[in-house]
Write an enzyme that holds these catalytic residues in place. Sequence first.
Site, PDB file in Angstrom:
ATOM      1  CG  ASP A  53      -0.824 -16.516  12.310  1.00  0.00           C
ATOM      2  OD1 ASP A  53      -1.251 -16.129  11.209  1.00  0.00           O
ATOM      3  OD2 ASP A  53      -1.245 -17.545  12.876  1.00  0.00           O
ATOM      4  CD  GLU A 113      -2.716   1.334   2.468  1.00  0.00           C
ATOM      5  OE1 GLU A 113      -3.298   2.408   2.718  1.00  0.00           O
ATOM      6  OE2 GLU A 113      -2.827   0.320   3.176  1.00  0.00           O
ATOM      7  CE  LYS A 136      -4.137 -17.822  13.776  1.00  0.00           C
ATOM      8  NZ  LYS A 136      -3.600 -19.014  13.099  1.00  0.00           N
ATOM      9  CG  HIS A 138      -4.162   7.464  -0.334  1.00  0.00           C
ATOM     10  ND1 HIS A 138      -3.942   6.115  -0.264  1.00  0.00           N
ATOM     11  CD2 HIS A 138      -4.225   7.908   0.946  1.00  0.00           C
ATOM     12  CE1 HIS A 138      -3.893   5.740   1.009  1.00  0.00           C
ATOM     13  NE2 HIS A 138      -4.062   6.809   1.763  1.00  0.00           N
TER      14      HIS A 138
END
Length: 592
Positions: free
Chosen positions: A478, A270, A402, A576
């Site tokens: 993770d 990004e 998670k 951006h």
Amino acid sequence: MDTRRRNTMTTSKPPRPSSLTNLHQMKTVVDNKDIRKSGGGPLQEQPPRSPKASDALPLPLYLTNGVFFTLFFSVAYFLLHRWREKIRSSTPLHVVTLSEIAAIVSLIASFIYLLGFFGIDFVQSVSTREDENENEHHQFLIEEDDRKRPGPCPASLDDCTTAPSLPPLITPSSEEDEEVIKSVVSGNLPSYSLESKLGDCKRAASIRREALQRMTGRSLDGLPLEGFDYESILGQCCEMPVGYVQIPVGIAGPLLLDGREYSVPMATTEGCLIASTNRGCKAIYVSGGATSVLLQDAMTRAPVVRFGTAKRASELKFFMEDLNNFDTLAHVFNKSSRFGRLQKVQCAIAGKNLYMRFSCSTGDAMGMNMVSKGVQNVLDFLQADFPDMDVIGISGNFCSDKKPAAVNWIEGRGKSVVCEAIIKDEVVRNVLKTTVPALVELNMLKNLTGSAIAGSLGGFNAHASNIVSAVFIATGQDPAQNIESSHCITMMEAVNGGKDLHVSVTMPSIEVGTVGGGTALSSQSACLNLLGVKGAHKENPGSNARLLATIVAGSVLAGELSLMSAISAGQLVKSHMKYNRSSRDITKVGSS
């Protein structure tokens, strides 16, 4: 030429043997000529018989064994009988006769032989088996060479005495790879078994990749294969690899946190993310730095068990929550790890089902496997007093791993950290290009009120997950645990008479480790080394993982500060468009 050679072989007579040795040599010559005459393979000498360990014995092996077995048991019986008589007659045992001395010597000698007998038999069987395998392998190589020969030597066969050159047996040929690829494509060879079948992880990945392209009809040319250590991920990080994905790593910082400077590695695709975080780091740095506090360090696992009645489930709940039983539970839990230490157990009931949330410290590891082993120890221990307990699953989602969960937001999981900084007014205006009142108002309406209207769970922030994910990927964490690790509430308020800005992030469930999993890979290990938290802390276990958690929180603080300033100043879209837009013509990019 063949007729002349046949006549010569027929009329020539071998020399008359003068001994058994010459007779054997004559028979070997005749047999070899018969082989050549019949067009057989190259001459092969019969390997001599391998000597056996039993050949050194004067008698046949079975007779020798019988003698020593008989001797051993006879003298043992004689000595036991004599010692029993001495005990009855009160005769000292150390007073021995000549016959007893001979019996003792015979017992020792026979014992030594019998002990060696088993070794002789074992060595003999192993050596014989090795010789047979070697002969079979040698015969296979010769037959394989014959099969690959174009035909007999054009000259006389008697002149073809050159030994065949054997191909290398270690480096596989492309023909062999082709056969394996066809086996994978046809389904005769499972793709997941290539590493174990071939013994070469790089070759297995290459073959699997080619088979995949043939089966799907899609090209993987853009996915790199070379330049990666596939041995390092075997049985640890990734199954059935066909390549690796390239993610660029950038550096934000220096981040001045708790008096130390850190260059924070961030892996992301990004645009503008690292630039924005870097600007936040600059604002924190010139304002004197940020401070952090570790509130809690406890990984959790919550099994679910079921009983016949809710009353029976309640009995176990009361047992688990009784402080008098905690030491016993902790002893059972802790025995499977040097670092896992039980801290508390929290229970919840749903009908006749009981959920037990175990919390424990895990050293420098993230600790899911560590806490799971400890929980299994406790479950096995409880079966003795609660035999009617039915273990439904070692994870009952009361952990919770998670997934967004209020229990993690409220109780915490992993490392709970709060990080704060005071940004001076001139820094807000000159570096962040906004004002303190504008930031405070935006934070109230966006991060707090807007998130509440959205029904957010732990998402009272601007983009904490952006920074968490980038640092996680760079340091081998993770990525899926970004869900609960990104739980964050960002607070901003004016201080020092409204001139300066106090900004803080509170993150109750940062799940990180510096050992295990992807942290062992070379690239991720290098990023951990950059932060000074590579591996386990030798003197204070757990210190590296806790420090990494505070660095993550400090980076989130920098990212929140910069993005909120960009939104407040109306620079978000402009930034951006400048840093997150590709100049490539996408109409020219086609799919293979």
